[in-house]
Design a protein around this motif. Structure first.
Motif, PDB file in Angstrom:
ATOM      1  N   ASP A 734      37.059  33.170  33.429  1.00  0.00           N
ATOM      2  CA  ASP A 734      38.287  32.426  33.710  1.00  0.00           C
ATOM      3  C   ASP A 734      39.348  32.685  32.649  1.00  0.00           C
ATOM      4  OD1 ASP A 734      37.167  31.145  31.602  1.00  0.00           O
ATOM      5  OD2 ASP A 734      37.226  29.126  32.473  1.00  0.00           O
ATOM      6  N   SER A 735      39.254  33.868  32.022  1.00  0.00           N
ATOM      7  CA  SER A 735      40.182  34.174  30.928  1.00  0.00           C
ATOM      8  C   SER A 735      41.498  34.742  31.441  1.00  0.00           C
ATOM      9  CB  SER A 735      39.541  35.163  29.951  1.00  0.00           C
ATOM     10  OG  SER A 735      39.185  36.367  30.630  1.00  0.00           O
ATOM     11  N   PHE A 736      41.999  34.173  32.523  1.00  0.00           N
ATOM     12  CA  PHE A 736      43.322  34.559  33.010  1.00  0.00           C
ATOM     13  C   PHE A 736      44.370  33.792  32.208  1.00  0.00           C
ATOM     14  CE2 PHE A 736      40.496  34.504  36.777  1.00  0.00           C
ATOM     15  CZ  PHE A 736      40.408  35.873  36.964  1.00  0.00           C
ATOM     16  N   ALA A 737      45.466  34.452  31.940  1.00  0.00           N
ATOM     17  CA  ALA A 737      46.518  33.783  31.172  1.00  0.00           C
ATOM     18  C   ALA A 737      47.052  32.567  31.905  1.00  0.00           C
ATOM     19  CB  ALA A 737      47.651  34.767  30.869  1.00  0.00           C
ATOM     20  N   ASP A 738      46.966  32.594  33.227  1.00  0.00           N
ATOM     21  CA  ASP A 738      47.479  31.476  34.023  1.00  0.00           C
ATOM     22  C   ASP A 738      46.365  30.754  34.759  1.00  0.00           C
ATOM     23  OD1 ASP A 738      46.944  33.603  35.658  1.00  0.00           O
ATOM     24  OD2 ASP A 738      48.759  33.404  36.890  1.00  0.00           O
ATOM     25  N   SER A 740      44.940  27.973  34.292  1.00  0.00           N
ATOM     26  CA  SER A 740      45.159  26.537  34.525  1.00  0.00           C
ATOM     27  C   SER A 740      46.054  26.282  35.732  1.00  0.00           C
ATOM     28  CB  SER A 740      45.786  25.906  33.277  1.00  0.00           C
ATOM     29  OG  SER A 740      47.050  26.513  33.000  1.00  0.00           O
ATOM     30  N   GLU A 741      46.741  27.316  36.177  1.00  0.00           N
ATOM     31  CA  GLU A 741      47.649  27.151  37.315  1.00  0.00           C
ATOM     32  C   GLU A 741      46.986  27.496  38.645  1.00  0.00           C
ATOM     33  OE1 GLU A 741      51.112  29.498  36.594  1.00  0.00           O
ATOM     34  OE2 GLU A 741      51.168  29.000  34.445  1.00  0.00           O
ATOM     35  N   LEU A 759      45.796  42.108  38.136  1.00  0.00           N
ATOM     36  CA  LEU A 759      46.497  41.234  37.208  1.00  0.00           C
ATOM     37  C   LEU A 759      47.728  41.954  36.669  1.00  0.00           C
ATOM     38  CD1 LEU A 759      43.459  39.896  35.156  1.00  0.00           C
ATOM     39  CD2 LEU A 759      44.593  38.775  37.077  1.00  0.00           C
ATOM     40  N   ASP A 761      49.834  41.795  33.167  1.00  0.00           N
ATOM     41  CA  ASP A 761      49.882  41.223  31.821  1.00  0.00           C
ATOM     42  C   ASP A 761      48.933  40.040  31.694  1.00  0.00           C
ATOM     43  OD1 ASP A 761      51.845  43.087  31.104  1.00  0.00           O
ATOM     44  OD2 ASP A 761      53.474  41.769  31.790  1.00  0.00           O
ATOM     45  N   GLY A 762      47.761  40.176  32.302  1.00  0.00           N
ATOM     46  CA  GLY A 762      46.749  39.139  32.197  1.00  0.00           C
ATOM     47  C   GLY A 762      46.946  37.961  33.120  1.00  0.00           C
ATOM     48  N   ARG A 763      48.008  37.981  33.891  1.00  0.00           N
ATOM     49  CA  ARG A 763      48.302  36.867  34.783  1.00  0.00           C
ATOM     50  C   ARG A 763      48.055  37.279  36.233  1.00  0.00           C
ATOM     51  NH1 ARG A 763      51.334  32.686  32.918  1.00  0.00           N
ATOM     52  NH2 ARG A 763      52.180  32.340  35.007  1.00  0.00           N
ATOM     53  N   ASN A 765      49.401  35.328  38.792  1.00  0.00           N
ATOM     54  CA  ASN A 765      50.646  34.930  39.479  1.00  0.00           C
ATOM     55  C   ASN A 765      50.339  34.453  40.902  1.00  0.00           C
ATOM     56  OD1 ASN A 765      52.322  35.713  37.265  1.00  0.00           O
ATOM     57  ND2 ASN A 765      52.090  37.848  37.911  1.00  0.00           N
TER      58      ASN A 765
END
Length: 798
Positions: A734-738, A740-741, A759, A761-763, A765
């Protein structure tokens, strides 16, 4: 226009023929090989016994040796059965075919089979079919070979196995032109090579090779008549002259039609249909058809008004009452005994109503001799009665003629006299349809005197026509005995379906004809009459039974004026379809082409869009266009526009169905969403997605709403069958930058881990809208991963 057949003749005569006569010529591909015998040993014993009785050039051992020289039998396959069958051809020459079956089985698990046929006279490989059912096999997506590569593999096969025919075959490109890029790892490429003589194709003969997506040859069929003669090429009309004659002679007629997969059987379209003609290449005359039927008066109904009232229905006749209806309409010959009576109920086929019918059989005692006509008759009378209306819907007085070879039919009844008898009978039996029945020109009016000597019946076909439109293909068929004048066959194929009394406004005939011609190319080719490709046995009871089928009209004659077998292919110009995909029809009201399965409008050419050339997702977008999973508007697909929920569900369902669109649901299917009802173009796809568990029913679906990346990810996970797995959050990264969204980290982890979605930039979206190009690419990757993960399920059609 079709030559009428005496009902029941084919079934009875074919059954008799099977009992004592072979069914295929060795010059022809056998229709099937024998099913595996219970054990290889008993099969081999039976083959040896047959071989001892049949003179062949290729022994069983030699045939097995030849098989190894042609193909490689994979390890683990064992010989299951061997059968030798002889096939006399139309000249009386006897040929023979070895049929072998191999099977691979581990314990009780069936893992595949192979069928091979070898010509026992010359050693040719005639048939080969390989089925690999091993669950360990792992087909890939996209397939390892494309159509061009499959063609090269097929050409190598043909050159290796039949080098002597290589100079006499030509690749048939039409299948390739209409083959779409596959959506499934279960891909089979069918490659066809036609025989060529005098530079002209003869499509009756040739070679077919099937290559799967892995590049393996899984099917092979060889058909070659060495005895066929070919009409010399002389002065020909030319394509332009032939085209003009086709337009002059072609008959275009409107017909009521219901899509055959439609659950709403009351739905009617008016389709324009056109005779598929062939012209003699030197004269331009119609080949195999009569000309000038309308000029001869065969285009008018039997009367201007109905001649009686139609039965009301609801009678529910008893057996005795139904029998009384038959005997009142048709005389049962003296001495015949009722041997069978059965009652059946079944859906009408065009409504929710149930139809009921009584069927009866009478049989004459066996071995009674009719000395006057030198026949032994084992005759049967069959009749059918509609239990609800009391109408006699079928009657056949089947006269099982075993005629002496030199005893021609005595034609006591002329065609004109028989025709009037048939008209009178139809007016009497269905007077309430007399104003809707049109007699077609009898094909037998063009038979030569020699052929008529073996023709027992005059046959007549009355088509149902309502205000100039054919009522489906409903018709009444009548046969009159040429010697006695008796009515020996009556078949009522009319229905109670509610057709419009007046036809709608239709496209002009000239315009319709041009549109219909646009789907064909005009090609010069050789064509052989059916009888030259039919087995014949010289002498004995089998020949007599074959003669019976010819005389009854079940099979066309094989002899010319001299009585010798005719095996000459003729030069003709034919209308060859440009499009070989699923059947379609021309809407006579709108001029649109419609899918014959579901009635949806379609374009015959592969869809093309002008705004995807050079696009980074061009291949993926074109794939979806090929299967009409994306719509083209003004020649554009707008690849960078946001995709709607309706569009995306349609695309996903078509992709999961292996490219099959036009899914149908009956009119009583309750809509799962209030805003996607039966009239919506997305209704069937949304309901199919609900049935698959991709969507949960709710108050609204919002088909025009745009889709987010997270919503697409959720659908793909469900399509892969990983919905429950995605709920175990602890096992996913769950190491996505986003992270929590995101609503479901598990779903996003699955689609990114499988590289179906990516992904930035790690997100992830997740709230970002998805474009058509992005959706097409995601579904293409979904298909790749589905195959890679070993999903061995064939496309699911719902």
């Amino acid at each position: 226009m079709k030559l009428l057949k005496q009902a029941g003749t084919a079934a009875v005569a074919s059954a008799l023929l099977l009992s004592c006569a072979p069914q295929a010529s060795a010059a022809h591909t056998p229709s099937a090989v024998s099913a595996p015998a219970p054990g290889g040993a008993s099969a081999a014993t039976s083959a040896s016994a047959s071989e001892a009785q049949t003179q062949v050039n290729i022994s069983k051992e030699k045939a097995l040796e030849l098989i190894q020289s042609y193909i490689t039998i994979p390890a683990g396959f064992k010989l299951q059965s061997a059968n030798l069958n002889d096939y006399p051809d139309v000249t009386g020459n006897v040929s023979a075919i070895w049929n072998f079956s191999y099977i691979r089985q581990v314990d009780d698990q069936y893992l595949g089979d192979i069928y091979v046929s070898i010509d026992a006279m010359n050693g040719r490989l005639l048939d080969y079919h390989y089925n690999n059912n091993d669950p360990a096999q792992k087909p890939s997506y996209p397939p390892k070979v494309n159509y061009q590569e499959a063609k090269t593999i097929a050409e190598t096969w043909v050159a290796t196995i039949h080098p002597q025919q290589k100079a006499h075959i030509r690749y048939n490109v039409r299948q390739e032109e209409q083959t779409l890029t596959p959506l499934s790892s279960y891909q089979q490429y069918d490659v066809r090579f036609d025989r060529v003589e005098n530079g002209v194709p003869f499509a009756n003969d040739g070679v077919s090779v099937t290559v799967n997506g892995n590049g393996e040859v899984t099917g092979y069929s060889f058909h070659w008549d060495d005895e066929m003669k070919f009409e010399p090429t002389g002065e020909l009309l030319g394509t332009d002259k032939a085209a003009a004659l086709f337009r002059e002679k072609a008959r275009v007629v409107p017909v009521y039609q219901t899509p055959y997969d439609s659950k709403d059987k009351s739905k009617l379209y008016v389709a324009y249909t056109m005779d598929t003609l062939a012209l003699k290449a030197s004269t331009g005359e119609l080949w195999g058809q009569a000309e000038g039927a309308e000029a001869a008066g065969y285009d008018q109904p039997l009367s201007d008004q109905p001649l009686g009232d139609k039965p009301a229905g609801g009678l529910k006749l008893s057996k005795e009452e139904a029998l009384a209806r038959v005997t009142a309409a048709f005389p049962i010959p003296a001495g015949y005994k009722l041997t069978n009576a059965s009652y059946s109920e079944y859906p009408s086929g065009y409504s929710d109503a149930t139809e009921s019918v009584w069927n009866f059989n009478w049989t004459q005692p066996e071995n009674s001799d009719d000395k006057q006509t030198k026949r032994i008759a084992v005759d049967t009378v069959m009749a059918s009665v509609n239990s609800g209306t009391g109408e006699v819907t079928g009657f056949t007085n089947f006269k099982n003629y075993w005629t002496d070879a030199d005893h021609p039919v005595v034609a006591n009844v002329s065609l004109d006299s028989a025709q009037q008898k048939a008209i009178d009978a139809v007016k009497k039996l269905v007077p309430y349809y007399a104003d809707q029945l049109v007699l077609e020109a009898p094909l037998q009016m063009d038979l030569d005197a020699e052929t008529l000597k073996g023709t027992h019946n005059w046959n007549f076909n009355f088509q149902r026509v309502i205000d100039g439109v054919l009522a489906g293909y409903e018709a009444v068929n009548v046969a009159i005995d040429r010697e006695t004048g008796e009515l020996v066959n009556y078949s009522n194929g009319l229905s109670d379906r509610a057709y419009p009394a007046q036809k709608p406004q239709l496209l002009a005939l000239d315009d319709a004809k041009e549109r219909l011609f646009s789907q064909y190319d005009i090609e010069l080719g050789y064509i052989a009459p059916d009888p030259s490709n039919r087995p014949m046995v010289k002498g004995g009871i089998a020949e007599q039974k074959m003669n019976l089928m010819i005389a009854s009209g079940e099979l066309p004659p094989t002899t010319g004026s001299g009585g010798d077998s005719v095996r000459e292919a003729k030069l003709v110009y034919s209308l060859v379809p440009k499009y070989v995909h699923d059947s379609f029809f021309l809407d006579a009201e709108t001029g649109e082409w419609r899918d014959a399965a579901n009635g949806e409008t379609l374009t015959l050419e592969k869809p093309r869009a002008t705004d995807i050339e050079g696009h980074w997702a061009q291949n993926e977008l074109q794939l979806m266009l090929d299967y009409r999973a994306l719509d083209v508007v003004d020649d554009k697909v707008s690849p960078n526009a946001a995709i709607t929920k309706g569009e995306l569900i349609k695309m996903l369902v078509i992709a999961m169905n292996g490219g099959r669109s036009g899914i149908q649901y009956s009119a009583d299917r309750a809509a799962s969403f209030a805003d996607v009802k039966a009239g919506s173009p997305y209704f069937a796809y949304v309901e199919n997605a609900v049935d698959r568990g991709l969507l949960d029913p709710g108050a609204s679906f919002n088909p025009q709403a745009h889709m987010t990346r997270e919503e697409v990810a959720s659908l793909i996970v469900k399509a892969l069958g990983y919905k429950e797995l995605a709920g175990y959050k602890a096992i996913f990264n769950d190491s996505f930058a986003d992270a929590s969204e995101l609503g479901s980290v598990g779903e996003v982890a699955i689609v990114t881990g499988l590289e179906i979605m990516t992904l930035t930039d790690g997100r992830f979206n997740g709230k970002q809208e998805v474009t058509r190009a992005q959706a097409a690419t995601a579904f293409y990757r979904f298909l790749e991963k589905r195959a890679e993960l070993g999903d061995q399920r064939a496309p699911r059609y719902m």
